[in-house]
Scaffold this motif. Sequence first.
Motif, short mmCIF file in Angstrom:
data_model
loop_
_atom_site.label_atom_id
_atom_site.label_comp_id
_atom_site.label_asym_id
_atom_site.label_seq_id
_atom_site.Cartn_x
_atom_site.Cartn_y
_atom_site.Cartn_z
N ILE A 128 -29.54 28.03 -41.25
CA ILE A 128 -30.68 27.15 -41.99
C ILE A 128 -29.85 25.89 -42.57
CG2 ILE A 128 -31.21 27.42 -44.52
CD1 ILE A 128 -31.67 30.46 -43.92
N GLU A 129 -28.69 26.06 -42.74
CA GLU A 129 -27.96 24.83 -43.24
C GLU A 129 -27.91 23.69 -42.27
OE1 GLU A 129 -23.66 23.08 -45.36
OE2 GLU A 129 -24.00 25.21 -44.78
N VAL A 130 -27.80 24.06 -40.89
CA VAL A 130 -27.71 23.17 -39.58
C VAL A 130 -29.27 22.47 -39.68
CG1 VAL A 130 -28.04 22.68 -37.22
CG2 VAL A 130 -26.32 24.14 -38.32
N CYS A 131 -30.36 23.24 -40.17
CA CYS A 131 -31.68 22.67 -40.20
C CYS A 131 -32.08 22.03 -41.30
CB CYS A 131 -32.76 23.84 -40.01
SG CYS A 131 -32.60 24.96 -38.71
N VAL A 132 -31.55 22.29 -42.32
CA VAL A 132 -31.95 21.49 -43.44
C VAL A 132 -31.21 20.13 -43.65
CG1 VAL A 132 -31.84 21.40 -46.03
CG2 VAL A 132 -32.42 23.55 -45.06
N ARG A 133 -29.93 20.15 -43.19
CA ARG A 133 -29.28 18.82 -43.06
C ARG A 133 -29.77 17.88 -41.74
NH1 ARG A 133 -24.02 18.60 -45.25
NH2 ARG A 133 -23.37 20.08 -46.49
N TYR A 134 -30.06 18.58 -40.70
CA TYR A 134 -30.56 17.91 -39.76
C TYR A 134 -32.05 17.01 -40.05
CZ TYR A 134 -32.71 16.29 -35.41
OH TYR A 134 -33.21 15.48 -34.13
N VAL A 135 -32.88 17.75 -40.64
CA VAL A 135 -34.19 17.21 -41.09
C VAL A 135 -34.11 16.17 -42.16
CG1 VAL A 135 -36.51 17.66 -42.01
CG2 VAL A 135 -35.47 19.46 -40.32
N LYS A 136 -32.76 16.58 -43.26
CA LYS A 136 -32.79 15.68 -44.15
C LYS A 136 -32.23 14.45 -43.49
CE LYS A 136 -29.55 15.14 -48.26
NZ LYS A 136 -28.77 14.10 -47.47
N GLY A 137 -31.26 14.54 -42.58
CA GLY A 137 -30.86 13.36 -41.75
C GLY A 137 -31.89 12.55 -41.07
N TRP A 138 -33.01 12.96 -40.57
CA TRP A 138 -34.09 12.35 -40.02
C TRP A 138 -34.90 11.59 -41.19
CZ3 TRP A 138 -38.32 12.61 -36.07
CH2 TRP A 138 -37.82 12.58 -34.75
N LEU A 139 -35.05 12.30 -42.44
CA LEU A 139 -35.83 11.66 -43.56
C LEU A 139 -34.79 10.41 -43.92
CD1 LEU A 139 -36.76 14.52 -45.36
CD2 LEU A 139 -38.46 13.08 -44.56
N GLU A 140 -33.64 10.18 -43.78
CA GLU A 140 -32.90 9.41 -43.84
C GLU A 140 -32.56 8.10 -42.89
OE1 GLU A 140 -30.57 11.69 -47.60
OE2 GLU A 140 -29.65 11.51 -45.83
N GLY A 141 -33.16 8.66 -41.68
CA GLY A 141 -32.79 7.60 -40.60
C GLY A 141 -31.79 7.81 -39.80
N ARG A 142 -30.88 9.34 -39.88
CA ARG A 142 -29.90 9.69 -39.14
C ARG A 142 -30.30 10.76 -38.02
NH1 ARG A 142 -27.42 9.59 -44.13
NH2 ARG A 142 -27.51 11.83 -44.25
N GLY A 143 -29.83 10.50 -36.85
CA GLY A 143 -30.22 11.77 -35.95
C GLY A 143 -29.16 12.91 -35.69
N HIS A 144 -28.01 12.67 -36.13
CA HIS A 144 -26.90 13.72 -36.04
C HIS A 144 -26.04 13.67 -37.37
CE1 HIS A 144 -24.89 10.14 -34.13
NE2 HIS A 144 -23.77 10.63 -34.56
N LEU A 145 -25.22 14.52 -37.21
CA LEU A 145 -24.21 14.56 -38.78
C LEU A 145 -23.30 15.45 -38.43
CD1 LEU A 145 -25.07 17.88 -40.44
CD2 LEU A 145 -27.20 16.84 -39.66
N ILE A 146 -22.14 15.15 -39.33
CA ILE A 146 -20.92 16.02 -39.01
C ILE A 146 -21.04 17.43 -40.02
CG2 ILE A 146 -18.47 16.27 -39.19
CD1 ILE A 146 -19.88 14.56 -36.92
N MET A 147 -20.79 18.63 -39.43
CA MET A 147 -20.96 19.72 -40.60
C MET A 147 -20.02 20.63 -40.09
SD MET A 147 -24.11 22.32 -41.29
CE MET A 147 -23.61 23.97 -41.29
N ASN A 148 -18.99 20.98 -41.18
CA ASN A 148 -18.06 22.22 -40.69
C ASN A 148 -17.17 21.71 -39.69
OD1 ASN A 148 -18.83 23.48 -43.08
ND2 ASN A 148 -20.37 24.81 -41.79
N GLY A 149 -16.87 20.35 -39.42
CA GLY A 149 -16.13 20.07 -38.27
C GLY A 149 -16.52 20.04 -37.05
N LYS A 150 -17.81 20.11 -36.82
CA LYS A 150 -18.70 20.00 -35.69
C LYS A 150 -19.71 19.19 -35.63
CE LYS A 150 -18.23 24.63 -34.09
NZ LYS A 150 -18.74 25.93 -33.81
N VAL A 151 -20.28 18.17 -34.77
CA VAL A 151 -21.48 17.36 -34.71
C VAL A 151 -22.60 18.06 -34.44
CG1 VAL A 151 -20.89 16.85 -32.16
CG2 VAL A 151 -22.36 15.41 -33.95
#
Length: 597
Positions: free
Chosen positions: A433-456
């Motif tokens: 769930i956190e991966v999904c929410v953070r990824y969609v949040k990134g799209w809303l902010e113009g980013r296509g990937h993110l770092i979470m818990n030491g992983k891209v």
Amino acid sequence: MDSWIEVLEFPSASRDPQAHKAYTTVLTEGALDFLRRLVSTFEDDVNQLYRDRANRHTAYQEGRGPSEFSAATAQTRSSDWRIAPLPAALLDRRVDIGDVDPSNGPLLRNAMLSGAQGVQVDFDDGFCPSWRNVLIGHLNVANAARGQLPGDQEGHTRAATDGTSTVMMVRPRAWNMIEANVMVNGRRVSGALFDFGMFVFSSGRHLAELSRGPFLYLSKLESASEAALWDRIFTWTEEALDIPANTIKACVLIESLPAAFEMDEMLWELRNHSAGLNCGMWDYAASFITRMGHDRRKIFPDRNRYVSMDRHFMRSYRRKVIATCHRRGAPATGGMFAGVDDGSLTTHDKQLLVSACVSAKEGDALAGADGALVYDLSLVQPVQDAFAKHFAKGCPNQLSSYAARDADTVTAHDLLQIPTESDVSLDSLRTNIEVCVRYVKGWLEGRGHLIMNGKVEDSATAEISRAQIWQQIRHGVPFESPPAAVPDADSHSRAPLSVVTHKRHKAAAADRVTAPLVRELIREVVCDLNAAEGHPQEGGDGTTTSTPSTISSSADEAGDLVADLVTLRECPLFITTYLEEQRILRRGADRPSHAKL
């Protein structure tokens, strides 16, 4: 007029001078005319591709997916043939940098100067295709092709095009994506053709003269007929732009279940333009669910606990990619190691990161792969060394060492034999769930990937995460045994939220995954994100709730979208298609962009 092209959005010189500069530099009259001719020439073929995909998906939904390799193409698989010889620049494929967002100038610059063999310049999985990002990304690519990296002084050109330097491997958007801001003949153009067309028009001939390209990654192909279409596009482009025949080379990512049954056939269709195949692990895993997830008998195992290259079906997939490629004289590369130093690691933890990466990539090397991808630039040299020590002395790859040793021993059953574990842990559900929410949040902010818990995390991991949640809700997948008892709530002031979650949802965790539980977990993730950004709201029960709805944060919007996505009647094939259909890019158009020249 036989054909025409229209651009729907023009960046303002006063409001956004960077995007305006990129627009006027990239979308020249010549570039638009080339794109018009390219799209018009292949319009019928692309429409047929979409019809074929719809028919193929219907077949899977009706239980008519392949259970064996096609008898119609048996001769292609059994015959002896090889792809056209590789250019010198593609003989050594030990390390590519993955998920390099071309609109992020510093990221592109650092990747190109990393010493890796290649850079996956990614307009697909690691990219958010807002119009601003697309324009700036293509300008950065055109400049980089000429040795002008973001951050260089104007007019400075580095000698980065000799025979040992890093090559660009441009990854256009996949066929499921469109470019909403450009229309040809009254239809919005495919993102794949837009990205490919802009790249080859601006840089194709220049790179060909340097023997440095144009080289590409092709995402999410499903069949040999799609590979054949790309081959026709490449041949037409070479003629149209006066690029020597068979100069364009492309590596196909095997990212879907249908593609796994047509590897030989795809290499055959692209034999004059092939740069081999690559393992796209998480997109491939997600395709099992998006194709067959409606079938209760085919519950996909918890990806955080039971899915890795050590499992038989994934090991068989990698083996099939490698053996098929080497039999045909094509390089085969493994997936991307997602671990990354986010700046918080101790010296010991950094050593553990390098050790884990080397271990994983040595597994690829021992399986016969010729290289792999990393995201963290500090891992380039260790992975290069890990592959080199398994290569024959003086050889840049393993093409001769592993030629066809077991291409025919991988059966359809091997590819379809997913693990039988069908439970899920609460921690794993919350991670997805956190991966999904953070990824969609990134799209809303113009980013296509993110770092979470030491992983891209990119669209591939978001893809498997949201598909898994959808299937677990659809079939009420049971939880594992209830977690061990945890302290009372009063002692949780410093406990990780996952521990608190175990306490809060202990009764639900003993049963199964439900939509209400998932929505509650989504709200918790959203609350955490809002709190981290400084706008939490305290609820009456002492818990933290989301920001007031009068001004929704991007986390609030992301949570709403994910809650909808995982409870749809049918599982969408691609998360990016779903987001595009929700007009995400338009809604985020006025938000600050992370694109940089």
